[in-house]
Design a protein around this motif. Structure first.
Motif, PDB file in Angstrom:
ATOM      1  N   MET A  86       8.389  42.043  57.756  1.00  0.00           N
ATOM      2  CA  MET A  86       9.333  41.298  56.907  1.00  0.00           C
ATOM      3  C   MET A  86      10.597  42.122  56.670  1.00  0.00           C
ATOM      4  O   MET A  86      11.712  41.658  56.932  1.00  0.00           O
ATOM      5  CB  MET A  86       8.620  40.991  55.575  1.00  0.00           C
ATOM      6  CG  MET A  86       9.530  40.382  54.544  1.00  0.00           C
ATOM      7  SD  MET A  86       9.500  38.586  54.615  1.00  0.00           S
ATOM      8  CE  MET A  86      10.649  38.188  53.357  1.00  0.00           C
ATOM      9  N   ALA A 104      14.323  41.604  58.409  1.00  0.00           N
ATOM     10  CA  ALA A 104      15.538  41.450  57.600  1.00  0.00           C
ATOM     11  C   ALA A 104      16.591  42.453  58.041  1.00  0.00           C
ATOM     12  O   ALA A 104      17.775  42.124  58.169  1.00  0.00           O
ATOM     13  CB  ALA A 104      15.194  41.643  56.127  1.00  0.00           C
ATOM     14  N   GLY A 159      20.111  41.472  59.672  1.00  0.00           N
ATOM     15  CA  GLY A 159      21.322  41.961  59.002  1.00  0.00           C
ATOM     16  C   GLY A 159      22.229  42.688  59.968  1.00  0.00           C
ATOM     17  O   GLY A 159      23.442  42.481  59.992  1.00  0.00           O
ATOM     18  N   GLY A 182      25.875  41.414  61.039  1.00  0.00           N
ATOM     19  CA  GLY A 182      26.972  42.340  60.722  1.00  0.00           C
ATOM     20  C   GLY A 182      27.813  42.629  61.947  1.00  0.00           C
ATOM     21  O   GLY A 182      29.036  42.635  61.888  1.00  0.00           O
ATOM     22  N   LEU A 208      14.360  51.363  45.190  1.00  0.00           N
ATOM     23  CA  LEU A 208      15.424  50.518  45.738  1.00  0.00           C
ATOM     24  C   LEU A 208      16.713  50.627  44.930  1.00  0.00           C
ATOM     25  O   LEU A 208      17.803  50.696  45.501  1.00  0.00           O
ATOM     26  CB  LEU A 208      14.954  49.060  45.790  1.00  0.00           C
ATOM     27  CG  LEU A 208      15.913  48.158  46.577  1.00  0.00           C
ATOM     28  CD1 LEU A 208      15.920  48.516  48.035  1.00  0.00           C
ATOM     29  CD2 LEU A 208      15.543  46.698  46.385  1.00  0.00           C
ATOM     30  N   MET A 223      10.064  44.612  41.522  1.00  0.00           N
ATOM     31  CA  MET A 223      10.745  43.882  42.605  1.00  0.00           C
ATOM     32  C   MET A 223       9.750  43.593  43.728  1.00  0.00           C
ATOM     33  O   MET A 223       9.024  44.486  44.155  1.00  0.00           O
ATOM     34  CB  MET A 223      11.889  44.740  43.139  1.00  0.00           C
ATOM     35  CG  MET A 223      13.208  44.000  43.086  1.00  0.00           C
ATOM     36  SD  MET A 223      14.501  44.966  43.798  1.00  0.00           S
ATOM     37  CE  MET A 223      15.138  45.766  42.335  1.00  0.00           C
ATOM     38  N   LYS A 271       8.550  42.094  47.622  1.00  0.00           N
ATOM     39  CA  LYS A 271       8.948  42.479  48.973  1.00  0.00           C
ATOM     40  C   LYS A 271      10.124  41.673  49.481  1.00  0.00           C
ATOM     41  O   LYS A 271      10.968  42.173  50.229  1.00  0.00           O
ATOM     42  CB  LYS A 271       7.746  42.306  49.915  1.00  0.00           C
ATOM     43  CG  LYS A 271       7.187  43.648  50.338  1.00  0.00           C
ATOM     44  CD  LYS A 271       6.202  43.468  51.469  1.00  0.00           C
ATOM     45  CE  LYS A 271       5.900  44.807  52.092  1.00  0.00           C
ATOM     46  NZ  LYS A 271       4.945  44.718  53.175  1.00  0.00           N
ATOM     47  N   LYS A 272      10.169  40.397  49.049  1.00  0.00           N
ATOM     48  CA  LYS A 272      11.235  39.522  49.544  1.00  0.00           C
ATOM     49  C   LYS A 272      12.595  40.038  49.094  1.00  0.00           C
ATOM     50  O   LYS A 272      13.542  40.112  49.877  1.00  0.00           O
ATOM     51  CB  LYS A 272      10.987  38.115  48.980  1.00  0.00           C
ATOM     52  CG  LYS A 272      11.604  37.024  49.847  1.00  0.00           C
ATOM     53  CD  LYS A 272      11.198  35.669  49.314  1.00  0.00           C
ATOM     54  CE  LYS A 272      11.881  34.556  50.053  1.00  0.00           C
ATOM     55  NZ  LYS A 272      11.558  33.249  49.444  1.00  0.00           N
ATOM     56  N   GLN A 273      12.655  40.395  47.829  1.00  0.00           N
ATOM     57  CA  GLN A 273      13.927  40.895  47.293  1.00  0.00           C
ATOM     58  C   GLN A 273      14.365  42.163  48.024  1.00  0.00           C
ATOM     59  O   GLN A 273      15.533  42.327  48.381  1.00  0.00           O
ATOM     60  CB  GLN A 273      13.764  41.176  45.796  1.00  0.00           C
ATOM     61  CG  GLN A 273      14.169  39.986  44.940  1.00  0.00           C
ATOM     62  CD  GLN A 273      13.887  40.255  43.490  1.00  0.00           C
ATOM     63  OE1 GLN A 273      12.797  40.732  43.169  1.00  0.00           O
ATOM     64  NE2 GLN A 273      14.841  39.981  42.644  1.00  0.00           N
ATOM     65  N   ILE A 274      13.403  43.051  48.234  1.00  0.00           N
ATOM     66  CA  ILE A 274      13.717  44.302  48.932  1.00  0.00           C
ATOM     67  C   ILE A 274      14.251  43.999  50.321  1.00  0.00           C
ATOM     68  O   ILE A 274      15.277  44.555  50.757  1.00  0.00           O
ATOM     69  CB  ILE A 274      12.456  45.187  49.035  1.00  0.00           C
ATOM     70  CG1 ILE A 274      12.047  45.643  47.644  1.00  0.00           C
ATOM     71  CG2 ILE A 274      12.712  46.383  49.940  1.00  0.00           C
ATOM     72  CD1 ILE A 274      10.753  46.418  47.623  1.00  0.00           C
ATOM     73  N   ALA A 275      13.598  43.059  51.019  1.00  0.00           N
ATOM     74  CA  ALA A 275      14.022  42.719  52.380  1.00  0.00           C
ATOM     75  C   ALA A 275      15.449  42.198  52.372  1.00  0.00           C
ATOM     76  O   ALA A 275      16.281  42.594  53.196  1.00  0.00           O
ATOM     77  CB  ALA A 275      13.069  41.680  52.963  1.00  0.00           C
ATOM     78  N   ILE A 276      15.747  41.310  51.422  1.00  0.00           N
ATOM     79  CA  ILE A 276      17.092  40.710  51.383  1.00  0.00           C
ATOM     80  C   ILE A 276      18.141  41.784  51.092  1.00  0.00           C
ATOM     81  O   ILE A 276      19.184  41.853  51.743  1.00  0.00           O
ATOM     82  CB  ILE A 276      17.137  39.582  50.326  1.00  0.00           C
ATOM     83  CG1 ILE A 276      16.325  38.384  50.854  1.00  0.00           C
ATOM     84  CG2 ILE A 276      18.570  39.155  50.053  1.00  0.00           C
ATOM     85  CD1 ILE A 276      16.094  37.316  49.831  1.00  0.00           C
ATOM     86  N   THR A 277      17.848  42.658  50.119  1.00  0.00           N
ATOM     87  CA  THR A 277      18.816  43.715  49.792  1.00  0.00           C
ATOM     88  C   THR A 277      19.072  44.608  50.992  1.00  0.00           C
ATOM     89  O   THR A 277      20.222  44.909  51.318  1.00  0.00           O
ATOM     90  CB  THR A 277      18.295  44.583  48.629  1.00  0.00           C
ATOM     91  OG1 THR A 277      17.313  43.862  47.921  1.00  0.00           O
ATOM     92  CG2 THR A 277      19.398  44.999  47.733  1.00  0.00           C
ATOM     93  N   LEU A 278      17.989  45.023  51.650  1.00  0.00           N
ATOM     94  CA  LEU A 278      18.169  45.908  52.809  1.00  0.00           C
ATOM     95  C   LEU A 278      18.934  45.197  53.911  1.00  0.00           C
ATOM     96  O   LEU A 278      19.788  45.790  54.565  1.00  0.00           O
ATOM     97  CB  LEU A 278      16.804  46.369  53.334  1.00  0.00           C
ATOM     98  CG  LEU A 278      16.082  47.387  52.461  1.00  0.00           C
ATOM     99  CD1 LEU A 278      14.748  47.755  53.073  1.00  0.00           C
ATOM    100  CD2 LEU A 278      16.929  48.641  52.295  1.00  0.00           C
ATOM    101  N   GLY A 279      18.639  43.904  54.103  1.00  0.00           N
ATOM    102  CA  GLY A 279      19.349  43.140  55.130  1.00  0.00           C
ATOM    103  C   GLY A 279      20.835  43.102  54.851  1.00  0.00           C
ATOM    104  O   GLY A 279      21.656  43.335  55.745  1.00  0.00           O
ATOM    105  N   MET A 328      22.583  45.185  53.092  1.00  0.00           N
ATOM    106  CA  MET A 328      23.183  46.520  53.266  1.00  0.00           C
ATOM    107  C   MET A 328      23.395  46.844  54.737  1.00  0.00           C
ATOM    108  O   MET A 328      24.415  47.397  55.124  1.00  0.00           O
ATOM    109  CB  MET A 328      22.304  47.567  52.600  1.00  0.00           C
ATOM    110  CG  MET A 328      22.576  47.625  51.111  1.00  0.00           C
ATOM    111  SD  MET A 328      21.274  48.420  50.233  1.00  0.00           S
ATOM    112  CE  MET A 328      21.320  49.989  50.983  1.00  0.00           C
ATOM    113  N   CYS A 329      22.381  46.483  55.574  1.00  0.00           N
ATOM    114  CA  CYS A 329      22.544  46.706  57.011  1.00  0.00           C
ATOM    115  C   CYS A 329      23.717  45.905  57.540  1.00  0.00           C
ATOM    116  O   CYS A 329      24.478  46.372  58.379  1.00  0.00           O
ATOM    117  CB  CYS A 329      21.274  46.314  57.758  1.00  0.00           C
ATOM    118  SG  CYS A 329      20.036  47.575  57.629  1.00  0.00           S
ATOM    119  N   LEU A 330      23.865  44.674  57.038  1.00  0.00           N
ATOM    120  CA  LEU A 330      24.981  43.822  57.448  1.00  0.00           C
ATOM    121  C   LEU A 330      26.303  44.526  57.174  1.00  0.00           C
ATOM    122  O   LEU A 330      27.169  44.644  58.043  1.00  0.00           O
ATOM    123  CB  LEU A 330      24.889  42.513  56.675  1.00  0.00           C
ATOM    124  CG  LEU A 330      25.791  41.350  57.096  1.00  0.00           C
ATOM    125  CD1 LEU A 330      25.063  40.051  56.877  1.00  0.00           C
ATOM    126  CD2 LEU A 330      27.074  41.340  56.301  1.00  0.00           C
TER     127      LEU A 330
END
Lengths: 128, 237
Positions: free
Chosen positions: A1, A5, A9, A13, A56, B1, B3-11, B13-15
């Protein structure tokens, strides 16, 4: 997962980056330092994950805080005619190397343990 | 938090990180690929780019304005009496000024830096290069021989033209040109003999650089693409 993501991303990007307007050459120096700072945070995050104390909130604030601080320091250095961005690069890249060394040691240890386990198993079998 | 939230945040940031990196790489590639040490250099580079753009747009405007002028001239001369004579005169004047393309017989001179000689055996390397003086000598000789239109690397020689040395290039009409230089001239055929006579300019230049000359029947010389303007001189009755 989380891996999916991250990959999505990265792809989005890159696509946005290809079509986004170019930065003026004057400001590309600031962007470069922000990128270095963000990369440093990423390596820090990986190390924290390996050490099992990943947080995080700390990661996100470090990611953006470091980048913004690096840009501000660069601007200040330019105003004072001191190449502060050199210091920022030295610190960030130096920390990146330390973090990389920690990551390397962790995985080398893991692999070495596995090899030794195999050896000891063989020894036990031979003795039998 | 979770797992979903963590995934979205990391995504996200990578973006941001990849986007920034790609934009930066594109910017650096589009610039001159020279790593600049100080920000002052970058400022200058920025300004050069900006001025280049401005020059291009201004040049396009000029071209448009010239087209319009030509149209206006045509309609004006079509409406008045004795228009044909006037138009012929205008054409002739423009031809003499170098504002139109012209064709005719003449000579083509080519000057090249001398690369046949081993440069390590020469005392002064500058002797092997084409200098502004060489071009000036050729132009003077051509004019003396009866040239009516001259161009060097498609830079028309007009009344305001200058041939100057700018470091390692030569500037003609404010435009930089470099070796090999092709000098086209339309005019009396005696130009050829004036240049190739024993002890003449071509023979003299061939002792240092590579100079060739040929007679041709059909040469086209492009018009001067700048503006001839005057500010200080006034018409004297």
């Amino acid at each position: 997962m989380i891996l999916i993501a991250i990959i999505i991303g990265c792809i989005i990007g890159a696509v946005i980056g290809v079509f986004a307007p170019m930065v003026s050459y004057t400001y590309s120096g600031y962007l470069a330092i922000a990128i270095i700072a963000a990369l440093d945070s990423v390596f820090g995050g990986i190390v924290a994950t390996l050490k099992k104390n990943f947080n995080l909130t700390i990661f996100v604030t470090g990611f953006f805080g470091n980048a913004i601080l690096a840009i501000l320091l660069t601007i200040l250095g330019e105003k004072l005619n001191v190449d502060i961005y050199l210091a920022a690069i030295v610190v960030f890249v130096g920390r990146m190397f330390t973090n990389l060394a920690i990551i390397r040691r962790y995985y080398v240890d893991v692999v070495m343990k596995k090899i030794e386990e195999k050896k000891s198993k063989k020894k036990v079998e031979n003795e039998k | 938090m979770n797992k979903k939230q963590i995934a979205i945040t990391l995504g996200i940031m990578c973006l941001i990180l990849t986007m920034g990196t790609v934009v930066q790489v594109r910017t650096i590639n589009s610039a001159n690929q020279i790593v600049a040490q100080s920000f002052a250099d970058n400022e200058l580079r920025d300004q050069v780019l900006r001025w280049k753009e401005r020059y291009d747009t201004t040049y396009a405007n000029l071209q448009n304005a010239e087209k319009k002028l030509e149209e206006v001239r045509e309609t004006a001369s079509a409406n008045t009496e004795g228009s044909e004579e006037k138009e012929a005169e205008l054409k002739k004047n423009n031809m003499l000024l170098g504002l139109t393309n012209v064709t005719g017989e003449g000579v083509v001179v080519t000057l090249k830096d001398n690369d046949a000689v081993d440069s390590s055996k020469v005392l002064d390397l500058s002797n092997l290069l084409v200098h502004d003086g060489d071009l000036l000598g050729i132009v003077s000789e051509l004019k003396n021989g009866g040239a009516e239109a001259i161009s060097i690397n498609d830079q028309r020689i007009v009344s305001t033209s200058s041939i100057t040395c700018e470091g390692n290039v030569i500037s003609i009409n404010g435009e930089k040109v470099s070796s090999p230089f092709v000098i086209k001239a339309i005019g009396r055929p005696t130009m050829y003999s004036a240049l190739v006579r024993p002890g003449g300019t071509i023979e003299y230049l061939n002792s240092r650089i590579i100079a060739t000359i040929s007679q041709e029947d059909n040469i086209t010389i492009n018009k001067y693409n700048g503006v001839i303007s005057s500010k200080y001189m006034q018409y004297d009755e």
